[in-house]
Design a protein around this motif. Structure first.
Motif, short mmCIF file in Angstrom:
data_model
loop_
_atom_site.label_atom_id
_atom_site.label_comp_id
_atom_site.label_asym_id
_atom_site.label_seq_id
_atom_site.Cartn_x
_atom_site.Cartn_y
_atom_site.Cartn_z
N GLY B 172 30.36 35.29 20.84
CA GLY B 172 30.16 36.17 21.99
C GLY B 172 30.65 35.54 23.29
N VAL B 173 30.63 34.23 23.35
CA VAL B 173 31.15 33.56 24.54
C VAL B 173 32.65 33.78 24.66
N LEU B 174 33.32 33.70 23.51
CA LEU B 174 34.76 33.98 23.53
C LEU B 174 35.02 35.46 23.85
N ASP B 175 34.16 36.31 23.37
CA ASP B 175 34.31 37.73 23.70
C ASP B 175 34.17 37.96 25.20
N ARG B 176 33.20 37.28 25.78
CA ARG B 176 33.03 37.39 27.25
C ARG B 176 34.27 36.85 27.97
N ALA B 177 34.81 35.77 27.43
CA ALA B 177 36.03 35.22 28.03
C ALA B 177 37.14 36.26 28.01
N ILE B 178 37.30 36.88 26.86
CA ILE B 178 38.38 37.87 26.72
C ILE B 178 38.12 39.04 27.66
N SER B 179 36.88 39.44 27.77
CA SER B 179 36.54 40.55 28.67
C SER B 179 36.92 40.23 30.11
N ASN B 180 36.60 39.02 30.53
CA ASN B 180 36.98 38.60 31.89
C ASN B 180 38.49 38.55 32.05
N LEU B 181 39.15 38.08 31.01
CA LEU B 181 40.61 37.99 31.09
C LEU B 181 41.24 39.38 31.10
N ASP B 182 40.63 40.30 30.37
CA ASP B 182 41.09 41.69 30.43
C ASP B 182 41.06 42.18 31.88
N ALA B 183 39.93 41.92 32.52
CA ALA B 183 39.78 42.38 33.90
C ALA B 183 40.78 41.69 34.82
N ALA B 184 41.01 40.40 34.57
CA ALA B 184 41.97 39.67 35.40
C ALA B 184 43.37 40.23 35.23
N VAL B 185 43.75 40.48 33.96
CA VAL B 185 45.09 41.02 33.70
C VAL B 185 45.25 42.36 34.39
N SER B 186 44.24 43.20 34.25
CA SER B 186 44.31 44.52 34.90
C SER B 186 44.43 44.37 36.40
N GLY B 187 43.65 43.47 36.94
CA GLY B 187 43.68 43.28 38.39
C GLY B 187 45.03 42.80 38.87
N PHE B 188 45.60 41.85 38.20
CA PHE B 188 46.91 41.34 38.63
C PHE B 188 47.99 42.40 38.43
N GLN B 189 47.88 43.14 37.33
CA GLN B 189 48.85 44.22 37.11
C GLN B 189 48.79 45.23 38.24
N ALA B 190 47.58 45.58 38.62
CA ALA B 190 47.42 46.59 39.68
C ALA B 190 47.98 46.10 41.00
N LEU B 191 47.91 44.81 41.21
CA LEU B 191 48.40 44.23 42.47
C LEU B 191 49.88 43.87 42.41
N GLY B 192 50.47 44.00 41.23
CA GLY B 192 51.87 43.59 41.07
C GLY B 192 52.06 42.09 41.14
N GLU B 193 51.03 41.36 40.83
CA GLU B 193 51.10 39.89 40.85
C GLU B 193 51.57 39.41 39.47
N THR B 194 52.87 39.48 39.26
CA THR B 194 53.43 39.24 37.94
C THR B 194 53.17 37.82 37.44
N ASP B 195 53.38 36.86 38.31
CA ASP B 195 53.18 35.46 37.87
C ASP B 195 51.75 35.23 37.44
N LEU B 196 50.83 35.78 38.23
CA LEU B 196 49.42 35.59 37.88
C LEU B 196 49.08 36.37 36.61
N GLU B 197 49.72 37.51 36.43
CA GLU B 197 49.49 38.28 35.21
C GLU B 197 49.96 37.47 33.99
N ILE B 198 51.09 36.80 34.14
CA ILE B 198 51.58 35.97 33.03
C ILE B 198 50.54 34.88 32.70
N ASN B 199 50.04 34.27 33.74
CA ASN B 199 49.02 33.25 33.50
C ASN B 199 47.84 33.84 32.72
#
Lengths: 1098, 441
Positions: B172-199
Motif C-alpha cells: 500500500g505504501v507503493l500504491d500511495r507513491a504511485i498515486s502521488n506520482l499520478d497527481a504529479a504527472v497530471s500536474g506537470f502535464q497541465a502546466l506544460g512542464e515537460t522536463d518535470l513530467e519526464i522526471n
C-alpha cells in the motif's frame, strides 16, 4: 614619608630598623605627639605547631579600636597603644583565639608574639553565598562549604579545578582527561536534572560568569573557570543544593559556587611573586602493548590458499625491517607503541600580585602567565615535512585580575573588580574519533606496519593503521582555539544607618572563542587517508555575554537583649546572550591556503540565543541569644524560557541552626562544641532557551532555500523544581582540636525536564522537552578533621571526608528510556525508570559452560557440536557469544525479537556510573619549624566504568583485536595446528573476556572501578625569616609537589587505561555530557605532575 | 520598622513590574515558528525543504540497504555495518538502521506535509500548482523508496503515533507513491512542464516496477526469472522517447544545499567500500581496479566504470567526495524495464535491442542472444551494472535467488529471503503502538 622612632626592642627577633621597615610595609606612621603617652606593640603571629607565620590575623586591643591585620610574614604593629597593662587579642578563622597581657611603656616598643592553636571547627567563619549578606556560618541552617585559598598555598595547584578537587564532601571534580588544558567537570551531590546541564552556577565577585567549556573536539576542552588565576582567589564558597541555594532560584538546583578574589588592605604595597616549573609524565603502566599475529591476513582458513605463503613472507619480511623480528604465522608478537608517543611535558606558571592602599582606597592587582606543553608528542617519531606542522599539545594563558575598593565615606563602599584572561589552546585531534592521533595509535595492527619512508614520500604506515588514516597523517590536523574572557563588576554598598544596608552589584561577563579545525591541503602525507585529502576547514566564533544586576537590602534590628532580626530583600536580573557564527568546507586549491574563502565547497552557520531571568527574594532570620537561629525566605522568578502558559516560579525555604554549646552552660572539653541544623528549600532549573517554540530550521535544496522540521515545542514548559531537605550536626571535640561534620540530605526533583522522544515518523525527530519526570537522591556526608599530634615544632593534622549517595530516576512520565549516544550502541548509559541516572545496560554473556552461539540457533551447543564446529580454524567474527536476554527495563517482551536471541539482549543492568562513596583523606605534617609535608588522597567506591577503548581494542575485527589476550586467543582460533579443544577453549575465553561490540554492546566492557588516587603530595620549606629578611623579603618558600602521583584500584579488575578519564572531555550539556560520566574512551591518562615552585613576598 | 515594610514591597514590585515587561519576550531568529510555514510566502521553501528531507532520508536509508546487498561492504570501525554485511538485516537495534530510520521518517512526514500545505495554497491560488506537483513528486519518490526498502513502516504526525502498516500491507505504501506520482504527472502535464513530467514519469515507471517486484518478494521471496512490467511500460517508453544521451533523474547534493551522508561514509570516511565483487582495493582499501568484467567482452565492465566515475566525481581511482548525485531513475532503468518485460514475454529481439541500446551508451560490444551468455544472465548482469547504487539491488538478489557470499547461514537474508529493513528500536520505544504501553490516554 619619614619619621623617627625610639624603640626599645625586647626580643632579639627584631633588629634595628626592623620596626621602621615594618611600619613602612604596613603603611602606618605614628604621630610624634602620641608617642609621648603611648607605646608600640610589635609581634608575629605563628601557627603554634608548625611555626608558620599566619597572614591576615586580626590583632587588636579590646575596647580601644586599636588593631591591625598581620602581613605575609605574620607581623603586626600597633601604634599609639596606651601605656599600661593591655590585653592583646588575636583572632583568625580556623584558629582558637589567643590573648596576651602586655605592659606597654610610653614611647617604647614591646614585642608580643602569638602562637595560635588550630581549631577544627569554624562556626564563626563569615560567609556570604546563599545568606544574602555576610553572616557567621553558625547562623545558617544549610550546608555551606568554604575552600580557603590561604590553606592551599603549599599545595601543587595550577588551576581553579585543582583548587576545587577533593576538598569538600559531596563536591566532585571529574578530571575528564589528561589532555593539556582540559578542564574538570563539577558535580555536586550527583545529578539534579535529567536533561539540563548538571553543573552548578558560578559567581565571581557577585556576578554570574560563564561556566562552559571551550569545546574543541573530543577531549582537551578548557574550562572557563580555569581562566581565573588561582593566586587571585581568596576563597570559594559552595552551596550544595536546593536547600541552600533557594535565593538563587531558577538554575540553582545543581548548587552554587561563588568565587571571591583577593582584596587589598590598607598599607604599603605588598608584593607576592610565585614561579612554578612542572614536569608532566603520562603513566603507561595500564596501557597494554599492541599485539598481533600475521596469520590474520591469510586468505584461506588453513592458510594454504593461493598467495597466502607469499603474503605471509612479505609481512614477515616487513616485520623484520620494522621491528627486527620475523614472526611465524601464528606467533603473537607485541610492540609498545604508546610510550613512543609520549615524552616528558613541561609547564610553567609565573604570577605576581601587588596589594595595598590607604584607608579610603585599597587595591589588589595580579597577573599570571602559564604555559604547558603536554606529554603527548607523537611527532617526535616521524620525519618532519617541510610544508606542514604537526598540531601541538599546548595551552597558554595570561590572566590579569584587579580589585579596587573605594571608601569615600564611612557609609559607602565601592568595589570594582575585573578579570581578563586570554588563552590559546592546541590539541591534536583526539577522543572517540577515527582520526584522533592517540586513538588511531591505540587501534594499530602491527602486521600492517611499514618502515618509515623519507620525509615527503608517501607509502609508509609506520604504526600499522588498519583504516582511515595513519597516525602521522592524523597529526597534521589543526585543532586550536583562541579565547578571551572578561568579567567586570561594580559593587556599591551603602549603610545609611546602623543595621541598614543596601548593596548594588552590576557586572558583565564576556567570553569570546575562535575555534579552528583544519586539515591542510594534502594532509594525507602517507597517501593512506582518503577523507578530504585536499583539505578542509571549519571555524566557529562564539560570543557570550551575561549581564548581572543584583540589588538587595538588609536590615538588622534587635528586640530586647535576646532577639536579633535580620531582614533581607532583593531583586536580580540576568541576561545571557550567545552568538555563534561559523563556516567551513572542503577542498583547498593548493598548499598554503588556509582560509575558508579558498575552499571549493563552503557553507556557513549562525545562531543566536538569549535568556532573560528576573527574580526577587525575601528572607528573614531571627536569632535568639545568639545560639538559636531560624530563617525563612522565598524567591520568585520569571524566565524567558518558560512557556506561554507559565509566568512565575516561587521557591521557598526555611532553616534552623542551634548551637547548644554556645547557648547552654556548656563546659565539656571533650564535646567542646555542638551545632545542629536543618534546612529545607527549593530551587529550579530552566528549560532550554527556545524549547517552547515549535520551529522549522533551514533546509536548503538544489532547487533553492527551504525549511525542515526543527524543534517540537512545548508552550507549557516550566522549570523543574528540586526540593531538598537536609539535617546535620557539627561537633567539636577535645577543645575543638577535632571536629566531625555530618549531614544527611534528601532531594526530590519534580516536573523534571525530560527529553521525550516521540515517534520519529511524526516529522520532528528531535526530542521534545516536557516536565514529566521525577528523580530522587539522598546521601550522607561526613567530614572529620583534627590534630593527631600537636607539639612545638611538630604537628600532624589529618582530615577525611566521605559522601555516600544514592539516586534514582523514579519516573520518566511515560516517555521511553533515553540512551546516551542516540543510535550509537556502544554508549550504554541510560535514563531508565527505577534505576540510577546514567545506569549501564547492555549485553551479558550467558552463564553456561559453552556460551557460544555457533549456528545462529541461540542455544548452547553440546560439547560434541562445539568440538565439531571448532575442528577447523575459525575467525571469531563468525560465531557470537550466547548472551543473556534479560529485560531489566520495560521493553515489551518479544516486541523486537531478532537474530540477537530475542528481546532484551541489550537490556541487562550492568552497573551505574556514580559511586556509592566518594571522598578524600590526607594529612599535613609540620616539622623542624620550617618544613611541611602534605598529602591528599581521593577515592571513589561502588561504581562501574565502561572501558570503551578497551572494548574496541579487544573486539573490533577491523581496527582492533590488538590486545595481547585478543591476539593470543585469535591466533589459537585461526591456527590450523590448534586442536579442536584448544580452539573451543579459546572461543569460550573469547566470549567471556573479549567480545563486546555490536550486536553484543556492553558485554565485557563494564567493570567495577574502585579508585584511590594520590591526588596531591607536597613538601615545602619556608626559608627562615632571618635569612629572607636579609634578602629584603618578608617570606620565601620553596615547594616540591606532585599531582596524581599514583592510582590504585582495590578490588577491581578494570582493564582500562585510566578510569577517571571520559570519552566526552569537558562538555557543555546534553544527555551525553550529563550521563556519560564513566565511559572511558581513548583519552590520554591523567599525567603525573611534578612541580617545583617558589613563592616570595615583600 | 518602616524599612521592614517598604523595602520588600519595593523589591517585589520591581520583580513584578519587570516580569511584565518585554525583557522576557525573547524571540528566536534562528528558525521559523510553526505558523510561518503555513503562509503562502513560505510555500516554495516548504517544497524545497521537502526535497532536502527526502534527499537526506534516501541517502541515509539506502546505505544500510546497499551494505546488506553485494554493492557495498564494510571496511571501517563500526561493526554494525559488518552485521549488515553478514545479512542480519532485520535487527532493529542495528545502529545504522536505527540511525537512518528517523531520517526516513522525517522525509516521509515532510513530503506528505508539503503536499498538504501546497494543496491548501493551490486550491486558492493556481500559482502554486507547480509547487504542488513538485511536492507530489517528492512525496511519491519518498514513499516509493520506503516501499522498496522497508519491511514495515509507521506513519505518525508529531505527537500522534501511527500504527505500523504491517509487512503484508507495505504494498500500500507503493500504491500511495504511485498515486502521488499520478497527481504529479497530471500536474506537470497541465502546466506544460515537460522536463518535470519526464522526471515524474521516470519515477512512476520505477515505482510501478517496484510494486510488481514487491509481489514477488512478499511474503517470502521465491527465486525466479524475468518479470513483466506492464504497468511501467508506457512511462518507460515515454521517457526513452523523450530523453537520450544517458539521461538520469538525480537527487543532487552540494555544499550549498546538503551533503550525502552515504556518499561521505563511502568516499571520505571509508567506513564502507564498493563490494569486492565489483572492484579491487589496495592496502589502504582504496579502489585500484575493476573486478567485474563484462560477460561479453570479458574486460572490465564499462557501465560500472562510468557509474563509479560519477560516484567518485571524475575518476573511480580517486577518493571522491560527499556530493555525488544519487540516481533515482534513468534512461538505462527505463530500457531495463522494457527489456525485462520483453524477455518475460518471450520477445527476445526487443530484449536484445534494449540491452544493446544500454550497452551502446558505454561503447560496449553488442550482445547476441543465444550466445555463451544466457538472456537471463545478461539481464541480471546488465541490471546489476545499470541500477548500481540505486537502491534496487537487494530486491533483485532476493527475487533472483542471488546470495552474497558474506551472508551468514543464520542471517535474515538467508533464512527469510525478501526481508527488508525493520522499524527500528528508536521508533519501537517511542511509538505507543509498538512499545507495549498502549496508546490509551
Amino acid at each position: 614619608m619619614t619619621f623617627t622612632l625610639s624603640a626599645r626592642l625586647t626580643s632579639g627577633m627584631f633588629k634595628g630598623g626592623l620596626v621602621l621597615a615594618l611600619a613602612l610595609m604596613l603603611g602606618w606612621a605614628p604621630t610624634p605627639a602620641a608617642a609621648q603617652e603611648t607605646g608600640t606593640l610589635v609581634g608575629t603571629v605563628l601557627d603554634a605547631a608548625s611555626r608558620r607565620p599566619l597572614e591576615a590575623v586580626q590583632v587588636y586591643i579590646g575596647g580601644t579600636g586599636i588593631g591591625a591585620l598581620t602581613n605575609a610574614a605574620g607581623r603586626f604593629l600597633l601604634f599609639n597603644v596606651p601605656a599600661g597593662e593591655q590585653t592583646l587579642a588575636a583572632d583568625m578563622v580556623g584558629y582558637r583565639s589567643g590573648s596576651l597581657t602586655v605592659t606597654v611603656s610610653a614611647g617604647e616598643s614591646v614585642v608580643a608574639d602569638f602562637g595560635l592553636d588550630q581549631t577544627a571547627i569554624a562556626l564563626d567563619q563569615i560567609v556570604v553565598t546563599g545568606a544574602g549578606i555576610a553572616t557567621e556560618r553558625r547562623k545558617l541552617g544549610n550546608t555551606i562549604a568554604v575552600v580557603d585559598a590561604a590553606g592551599l598555598e603549599n599545595n601543587p595547584i595550577s588551576t581553579f579545578s585543582d583548587m576545587l578537587a577533593a576538598r569538600v564532601p559531596g563536591v566532585v571534580l571529574l578530571p575528564t582527561s589528561g589532555s593539556t588544558g582540559e578542564g574538570g567537570r563539577i558535580r555536586i551531590r550527583g545529578s539534579s536534572s535529567l536533561s539540563q546541564l548538571n553543573e552548578p552556577i558560578i559567581y565571581l565577585d557577585g556576578i554570574r560568569i560563564d561556566r562552559s567549556a571551550v569545546s574543541l573536539s573530543g577531549t582537551g576542552n578548557p574550562s572557563r573557570l580555569d581562566d581565573i588565576p588561582p593566586e587571585s582567589i581568596d576563597r570559594i564558597e559552595i552551596l550544595k543544593g536546593a536547600a541552600a541555594a533557594t535565593l538563587y532560584g531558577t538554575e540553582a538546583s545543581n548548587g552554587v559556587i561563588q568565587i571571591f578574589t583577593k582584596r587589598g588592605r590598607a598599607g604599603a604595597p605588598s608584593f607576592n611573586l610565585t614561579a612554578d616549573w612542572s614536569a608532566l609524565n603520562v603513566p603507561t603502566n595500564r596501557i597494554l602493548p599492541i599485539a598481533d599475529f600475521i596469520g590474520r591476513d591469510c586468505g584461506s582458513t588453513d592458510c594454504t590458499g593461493a598467495g597466502d605463503a607469499a603474503k605471509l613472507a612479505e609481512i614477515a619480511s616487513r616485520m623484520q625491517q620494522r621491528f627486527g623480528i620475523t614472526p611465524g604465522p601464528y606467533e603473537v608478537f607485541t610492540h609498545d607503541i604508546i610510550p613512543e608517543m609520549l615524552t616528558t611535558g613541561i609547564a610553567q606558571n609565573y604570577s605576581a600580585s601587588v596589594s595595598g592602599g590607604v584607608e579610603s582606597f585599597q587595591y589588589f592587582v595580579s597577573g599570571r602567565f602559564s604555559g604547558e606543553d603536554g606529554s603527548y608528542n607523537p611527532a617526535q617519531n616521524f620525519p618532519v615535512l617541510p610544508s606542514l606542522d604537526p598540531e601541538e599539545d599546548t595551552n597558554r594563558r595570561v590572566g590579569i585580575t584587579s580589585n579596587f575598593t573605594i571608601i569615600p565615606s564611612s557609609k559607602i563602599r565601592i568595589g570594582v573588580n575585573t578579570l581578563f584572561s586570554d588563552m590559546e589552546q592546541h590539541t591534536p585531534d583526539n577522543g572517540n574519533n577515527i582520526y584522533g592521533v592517540f586513538s588511531s595509535a591505540l587501534m594499530t595492527q602491527l602486521r600492517r606496519a611499514t618502515p618509515q619512508a623519507e620525509a615527503g614520500v608517501t607509502g609508509s604506515n609506520f604504526y600499522g593503521a588498519p583504516a582511515f588514516a595513519t597516525t602521522r597523517e592524523n597529526m597534521y590536523q589543526v585543532n586550536k582555539s583562541n579565547s578571551s574572557h572578561f568579567a567586570g563588576s561594580t559593587n556599591i554598598a551603602y549603610t545609611p544607618t546602623d543595621g541598614l544596608r543596601f548593596d548594588a552589584t552590576f557586572g558583565l561577563d564576556f567570553t569570546s572563542d575562535d575555534r579552528v579545525f583544519m586539515r591542510p591541503y594534502a594532509w594525507h602525507v602517507d597517501g593512506f587517508g582518503g577523507n578530504s585529502v585536499n583539505g578542509d576547514r571549519a571555524v566557529r566564533e562564539d560570543r557570550s555575554r551575561e549581564i548581572t544586576t543584583d540589588l538587595k537590602g538588609s536590615y538588622i534590628s534587635t528586640f530586647g537583649a535576646s532577639i536579633e532580626n535580620t531582614f533581607l530583600f532583593g531583586g536580580q536580573g540576568f541576561l545571557r546572550q550567545r552568538q555563534s557564527a561559523g563556516g567551513g568546507g572542503s577542498v583547498f586549491p593548493g598548499p598554503g591556503l588556509e582560509t575558508i574563502a579558498a575552499l571549493a565547497n563552503q557553507s556557513t552557520s549562525e545562531s543566536w540565543t538569549r535568556v532573560t531571568q528576573l527574580g526577587g527574594y525575601l528572607q528573614d532570620q531571627v536569632g535568639y541569644n545568639d545560639w538559636i537561629f531560624t530563617t525563612v525566605g522565598g524567591r520568585w522568578d520569571a524566565n524567558s524560557a518558560f512557556g506561554e502558559d507559565f509566568t512565575t516560579a516561587f521557591y521557598p525555604k526555611a532553616s534552623i541552626s542551634i548551637v547548644p554549646s554556645q547557648g547552654l552552660d556548656w563546659t565539656n572539653s571533650t564535646f567542646s562544641t555542638l551545632r545542629i541544623r536543618a534546612a529545607i528549600g527549593k530551587s529550579g532549573l530552566q528549560p532550554d532557551a527556545f524549547a517552547k517554540f515549535t520551529t522549522y530550521v533551514p533546509g536548503p535544496s538544489e532547487e533553492g532555500a527551504g525549511v525542515r522540521p526543527g524543534n517540537l515545542g512545548n508552550e507549557t514548559l516550566k522549570p523543574e523544581v528540586s526540593t531538598e531537605w537536609e539535617i546535620g550536626a557539627e561537633l567539636g571535640l577535645f577543645d575543638d582540636r577535632w571536629s566531625v561534620d555530618v549531614t544527611y540530605w534528601d532531594r526530590t526533583v519534580k516536573d523534571a525536564l525530560v527529553s521525550r522522544q516521540f515517534s520519529v515518523t511524526g516529522g520532528f525527530t528531535q526530542r521534545q522537552l516536557v516536565n514529566i519526570g521525577e528523580m530522587i537522591g539522598s546521601g550522607v556526608e561526613v567530614a572529620l578533621q583534627g590534630a593527631l599530634l600537636q607539639r612545638e615544632g611538630l604537628s600532624l593534622n589529618v582530615f577525611a571526608n566521605t559522601a555516600y549517595m544514592t539516586e534514582k530516576v523514579t519516573s520518566l512520565g511515560g516517555a521511553p528510556p533515553l540512551k546516551t549516544g542516540g543510535s550509537y550502541p556502544r554508549y550504554r548509559a541510560w535514563l531508565v525508570e527505577g534505576w540510577a541516572p546514567g545506569a549501564f545496560f547492555g549485553s551479558k554473556v550467558a552463564d553456561v559452560a559453552i556460551p557460544l552461539n555457533i549456528d545462529g540457533s541461540c542455544t548452547e551447543p553440546t560439547s560434541a557440536e562445539a568440538l565439531a564446529y571448532f575442528a577447523v580454524p575459525r575467525n571469531p567474527s563468525n560465531f557470537k557469544p550466547l548472551a543473556v536476554g534479560n529485560s531489566d527495563f520495560g521493553t515489551a517482551s518479544g516486541a523486537y525479537a531478532s537474530h540477537n536471541c530475542g528481546a532484551g539482549l541489550l537490556d541487562t543492568h550492568l552497573g551505574k556510573p556514580t559511586p556509592d562513596y566518594a571522598g578524600s583523606a590526607g594529612f599535613n605534617l609540620a616539622f623542624l619549624d620550617n618544613f611541611e609535608l602534605g598529602a591528599l588522597f581521593e577515592y571513589r567506591f561502588g561504581s562501574q566504568v565502561q572501558d570503551l577503548s578497551g572494548m574496541f581494542r579487544r573486539a573490533n575485527p577491523v581496527i582492533g583485536r590488538n590486545t595481547p589476550r585478543a591476539a593470543e586467543l585469535g591466533s589459537i582460533l585461526h591456527n590450523p595446528a590448534s586442536s579442536a579443544q584448544a580452539r573451543l577453549d579459546a572461543a569460550i575465553a573469547w566470549a567471556r573476556e573479549v567480545e563486546g561490540l555490536a550486536p553484543m554492546s556492553g558485554m565485557n566492557g563494564i567493570y567495577d572501578a574502585n579508585v584511590i588516587r594520590l591526588r596531591e603530595v607536597s613538601l615545602s620549606y619556608r626559608i627562615p625569616s632571618d635569612i629572607v629578611e636579609g634578602w629584603g623579603l618578608s617570606t620565601a618558600t620553596v615547594n616540591l609537589g606532585a599531582r596524581n602521583l599514583k592510582l590504585w584500584m582495590p578490588g577491581s579488575i578494570y582493564p582500562g587505561m585510566d578510569p577517571e578519564t571520559n570519552v566526552n572531555g569537558r562538555c557543555n550539556g546534553g544527555l551525553n555530557c550529563n550521563f556519560l560520566n564513566s565511559t572511558e574512551g581513548w583519552a590520554i591518562p591523567i599525567p603525573r605532575r611534578l612541580t617545583f615552585s617558589t613563592r616570595v613576598t615583600f | 520598622m518602616k524599612n521592614r515594610i517598604t523595602a520588600p514591597a519595593i523589591a517585589v514590585a520591581a520583580v513584578v513590574a519587570l516580569s511584565g515587561c518585554n525583557l522576557l519576550d525573547v524571540t528566536n531568529p534562528n528558525s521559523l515558528v510553526e505558523e510561518s510555514i503555513m503562509l503562502e510566502a513560505a510555500a516554495n521553501g516548504v517544497v524545497n525543504g521537502s526535497l532536502n528531507r527526502i534527499s537526506n532520508g534516501i541517502s541515509d536509508v539506502w546505505e544500510g540497504y546497499l551494505v546488506t546487498s553485494d554493492e557495498l561492504y564494510w571496511i571501517g570501525s563500526r561493526d554494525a555495518w559488518g552485521q549488515l554485511d553478514q545479512g542480519y538485516v532485520g535487527n532493529p537495534e542495528n545502529e545504522f538502521l536505527d540511525g537512518a530510520f528517523p531520517s526516513l521518517g522525517q522525509g516521509v512526514w515532510m513530503a506528505q506535509n508539503a503536499v498538504e500545505i501546497l494543496s491548501e495554497h493551490a486550491a486558492n491560488n493556481s500559482a502554486f500548482a507547480k509547487d504542488l506537483a513538485r511536492a507530489q513528486l517528492y512525496n511519491g519518490m519518498m514513499l516509493m523508496v520506503t516501499g522498496e526498502v522497508q519491511e514495515d513502516m509507521t506513519f505518525s504526525n508529531k505527537m500522534d503515533d501511527g500504527a505500523p502498516v504491517g509487512p503484508a500491507a507495505m504494498s500500500g505504501v507503493l500504491d500511495r507513491a504511485i498515486s502521488n506520482l499520478d497527481a504529479a504527472v497530471s500536474g506537470f502535464q497541465a502546466l506544460g512542464e515537460t522536463d518535470l513530467e519526464i522526471n515524474a514519469r521516470a519515477v512512476r515507471a520505477r515505482a510501478t516496477m517496484s510494486r510488481t517486484i514487491w509481489n514477488v518478494l512478499n511474503p517470502n521471496a521465491t527465486a525466479g526469472g524475468a518479470l513483466t512490467f506492464a504497468s511501467s511500460l508506457a512511462d518507460a517508453n515515454f521517457v526513452i522517447g523523450a530523453t537520450g544521451g544517458d539521461w538520469q533523474f538525480q537527487l543532487k547534493f552540494s555544499s550549498g544545499s546538503m551533503s550525502c551522508n552515504m556518499c561521505w561514509n563511502v568516499n571520505e570516511r571509508k567506513e564502507n567500500q564498493i563490494d569486492l565483487s565489483l572492484v579491487t582495493v589496495d592496502a589502504s582499501n582504496d579502489i585500484n581496479g575493476i573486478a567485474m568484467n563484462d560477460p561479453v567482452s570479458g574486460v572490465a565492465d564499462l557501465a560500472l566504470i562510468k557509474r563509479l566515475n560519477q560516484w567518485k566525481g571524475g575518476n573511480y581511482l580517486t577518493s571522491g567526495n560527499q556530493y555525488p548525485p544519487l540516481v533515482i531513475s534513468s534512461e538505462r532503468l527505463m530500457r531495463l524495464i522494457v527489456a525485462e518485460d520483453a524477455l518475460a514475454n518471450g520477445n527476445v529481439a526487443a530484449f536484445e535491442a534494449q540491452i544493446d541500446a544500454i550497452r551502446a551508451l558505454d561503447g560496449e560490444v553488442e550482445f547476441n542472444s543465444g550466445g555463451a551468455v544466457s538472456d537471463t544472465a545478461m539481464l541480471m548482469h546488465t541490471r546489476r551494472m545499470n541500477v548500481f547504487l540505486m537502491g534496487l539491488r537487494l530486491g533483485d538478489m532476493y527475487r533472483w535467488g542471488i546470495t552474497d557470499p558474506m551472508w551468514h547461514s543464520a542471517s535474515d537474508a538467508i533464512l527469510t529471503p525478501g526481508h527488508m529493513l525493520p522499524i527500528t528500536i528508536v521508533e519501537i520505544r517511542a511509538n505507543c503502538n509498538l512499545n507495549g504501553q498502549g496508546c490509551a490516554g
